[in-house]
Design a protein around this motif. Structure first.
Motif, PDB file in Angstrom:
ATOM      1  N   ARG A   1     -64.070  22.891  22.893  1.00 40.63           N
ATOM      2  CA  ARG A   1     -64.414  24.280  22.566  1.00 40.63           C
ATOM      3  C   ARG A   1     -65.928  24.359  22.427  1.00 40.63           C
ATOM      4  N   PHE A   2     -66.450  25.584  22.391  1.00 38.41           N
ATOM      5  CA  PHE A   2     -67.899  25.754  22.372  1.00 38.41           C
ATOM      6  C   PHE A   2     -68.294  26.771  21.307  1.00 38.41           C
TER       7      PHE A   2
ATOM      8  N   CYS B   1     -70.555  21.645  21.999  1.00 36.91           N
ATOM      9  CA  CYS B   1     -69.159  21.411  22.329  1.00 36.91           C
ATOM     10  C   CYS B   1     -68.507  20.671  21.167  1.00 36.91           C
ATOM     11  N   TYR B   2     -67.314  21.122  20.774  1.00 39.90           N
ATOM     12  CA  TYR B   2     -66.644  20.490  19.637  1.00 39.90           C
ATOM     13  C   TYR B   2     -65.142  20.433  19.873  1.00 39.90           C
TER      14      TYR B   2
ATOM     15  N   ARG C   1     -54.454  12.003   7.057  1.00 39.06           N
ATOM     16  CA  ARG C   1     -54.697  11.981   5.613  1.00 39.06           C
ATOM     17  C   ARG C   1     -54.918  13.382   5.049  1.00 39.06           C
ATOM     18  N   GLY C   2     -54.739  14.402   5.894  1.00 42.88           N
ATOM     19  CA  GLY C   2     -54.786  15.783   5.417  1.00 42.88           C
ATOM     20  C   GLY C   2     -56.119  16.472   5.605  1.00 42.88           C
ATOM     21  N   TYR C   3     -56.850  16.121   6.665  1.00 42.66           N
ATOM     22  CA  TYR C   3     -58.162  16.739   6.917  1.00 42.66           C
ATOM     23  C   TYR C   3     -58.192  17.430   8.273  1.00 42.66           C
ATOM     24  N   ARG C   4     -58.953  18.493   8.329  1.00 39.84           N
ATOM     25  CA  ARG C   4     -59.272  19.169   9.593  1.00 39.84           C
ATOM     26  C   ARG C   4     -60.510  18.468  10.142  1.00 39.84           C
ATOM     27  N   VAL C   5     -60.318  17.564  11.075  1.00 40.45           N
ATOM     28  CA  VAL C   5     -61.388  16.710  11.562  1.00 40.45           C
ATOM     29  C   VAL C   5     -62.090  17.389  12.737  1.00 40.45           C
ATOM     30  N   ILE C   6     -63.392  17.537  12.617  1.00 41.14           N
ATOM     31  CA  ILE C   6     -64.206  18.205  13.634  1.00 41.14           C
ATOM     32  C   ILE C   6     -65.183  17.193  14.219  1.00 41.14           C
ATOM     33  N   THR C   7     -65.117  16.987  15.514  1.00 38.15           N
ATOM     34  CA  THR C   7     -66.074  16.142  16.225  1.00 38.15           C
ATOM     35  C   THR C   7     -66.864  17.023  17.180  1.00 38.15           C
ATOM     36  N   PHE C   8     -68.091  16.619  17.491  1.00 36.15           N
ATOM     37  CA  PHE C   8     -68.897  17.449  18.394  1.00 36.15           C
ATOM     38  C   PHE C   8     -69.957  16.613  19.090  1.00 36.15           C
ATOM     39  N   ASP C   9     -70.426  17.142  20.209  1.00 35.18           N
ATOM     40  CA  ASP C   9     -71.559  16.563  20.921  1.00 35.18           C
ATOM     41  C   ASP C   9     -72.842  17.129  20.317  1.00 35.18           C
TER      42      ASP C   9
ATOM     43  N   ALA D   1     -76.398  15.714  24.437  1.00 36.12           N
ATOM     44  CA  ALA D   1     -75.310  14.765  24.715  1.00 36.12           C
ATOM     45  C   ALA D   1     -74.075  15.531  25.163  1.00 36.12           C
ATOM     46  N   GLY D   2     -73.282  14.907  26.011  1.00 34.86           N
ATOM     47  CA  GLY D   2     -72.018  15.494  26.408  1.00 34.86           C
ATOM     48  C   GLY D   2     -72.161  16.868  27.034  1.00 34.86           C
TER      49      GLY D   2
END
Length: 296
Positions: A5-6, A16-17, A50-58, A62-63
């Motif tokens: 997503r952006f 981007c995430y 473990r009950g988290y909304r994990v957000i990763t992103f460039d 990068a990316g």
């Protein structure tokens, strides 16, 4: 697999995430030249479990995120402190991160950063403390001279010519991570190669790495600003790190008041599957302790 997503995060930057799971937001900030793929999917899934909304992103440069258009300085110029006046620095990358929180309508989040990502997360905690519930700084440093520096052999690998093909990208990643990776854990060559080639497919511009490295060195010694950090902080470092010497983790812990240092035996500058359960426990327990304090 989560979809790309952006988000427009301000100042002409689009990130981007990806998101995985539900619960309190936990943002993983990637390191130098790394994409959101640098956080292994299995590790992300364990955190989400473990009950988290994990957000990763460039990060920018990068990316699939916005790339700058100026030529990066040479390695010699970076180490000598000669960077363009218009170049960005860690403060800009920190504002990108808070801009992502704004775009996702998140007042605050748990921040977890590795290597350069740790530096970015530290900078967010120093300059935007109200946006950080907890800080976990992994295999990172403060920018102070003579601590947290790469080995000369690591510099030699980093200075090699960038790959020109997908296959070369996989080979280079294997060489690099055999050197800087966790010698106390089995080396997952297929996994390293797969992430490197997947990253090549998303973006194989080499210039962004130089601009990000220049941002680190242009930011200098951040000890003074890190002394102002008051958010609950966990510092994690491996005792086999050849990219960021363990002295960087020790200095981070000494600099941030009330922080806790955990040294993981056998861990280098990567995230092997063998360390996932321990690292997830550390991050989740640290975040949960803050939630318990708020509820008390």
């Amino acid at each position: 697999m989560s979809e790309d997503r952006f988000a427009d995060v301000g100042r002409g930057i689009r990130l981007c995430y990806r998101e995985t799971g539900d619960g309190p937001p936990l943002v993983l900030v990637a390191g130098l030249g790394q994409q959101l793929l640098s956080w292994p999917a299995g590790f992300v899934d364990l955190l989400a479990g473990r009950g988290y909304r994990v957000i990763t992103f460039d990060n920018r440069d990068a990316g699939l995120s916005t790339h700058a258009d100026y030529r990066p300085p040479s390695l010699g110029a970076i180490l000598a402190g000669r960077t363009p006046a218009h170049a960005y620095h860690l403060g800009d990358l920190a504002r990108d991160t808070t801009g992502l929180l704004d775009a996702l309508e998140l007042p605050s989040a748990h921040l977890v950063g590795a290597s350069m990502g740790g530096m970015i997360a530290q900078t967010v905690a120093a300059h935007h403390p109200d946006r950080v519930r907890t800080l976990t700084s992994i295999m990172s440093t403060t920018g102070a001279r003579f601590v947290g520096r790469p080995r000369l052999s690591t510099w030699a690998l980093m200075a090699a010519k960038p790959p020109r093909t997908r296959e070369e990208a996989g080979d280079r990643a294997v060489r690099l991570f055999r050197h800087i990776g966790s010698h106390g854990y089995p080396f997952d060559e297929p996994g390293v190669r797969a992430r490197a080639t997947a990253a090549w497919d998303r973006d194989h511009s080499a210039a962004g790495v130089g601009r990000q490295l220049a941002a680190i060195y242009a930011s200098g010694d951040r000890t003074g600003e890190l002394r102002q950090v008051r958010v609950p902080t966990l510092v994690v470092h491996g005792d086999r790190d050849r990219m960021v010497h363990p002295s960087g983790g020790r200095m981070t812990q000494r600099t941030i008041a009330g922080s806790r240092l955990v040294v993981l035996p056998g861990l280098g500058h990567d995230c092997p599957a063998g360390v996932w359960p321990r690292l997830v426990d550390l991050i989740a327990d640290h975040a949960r302790a803050e939630a318990d304090d708020v509820a008390a």
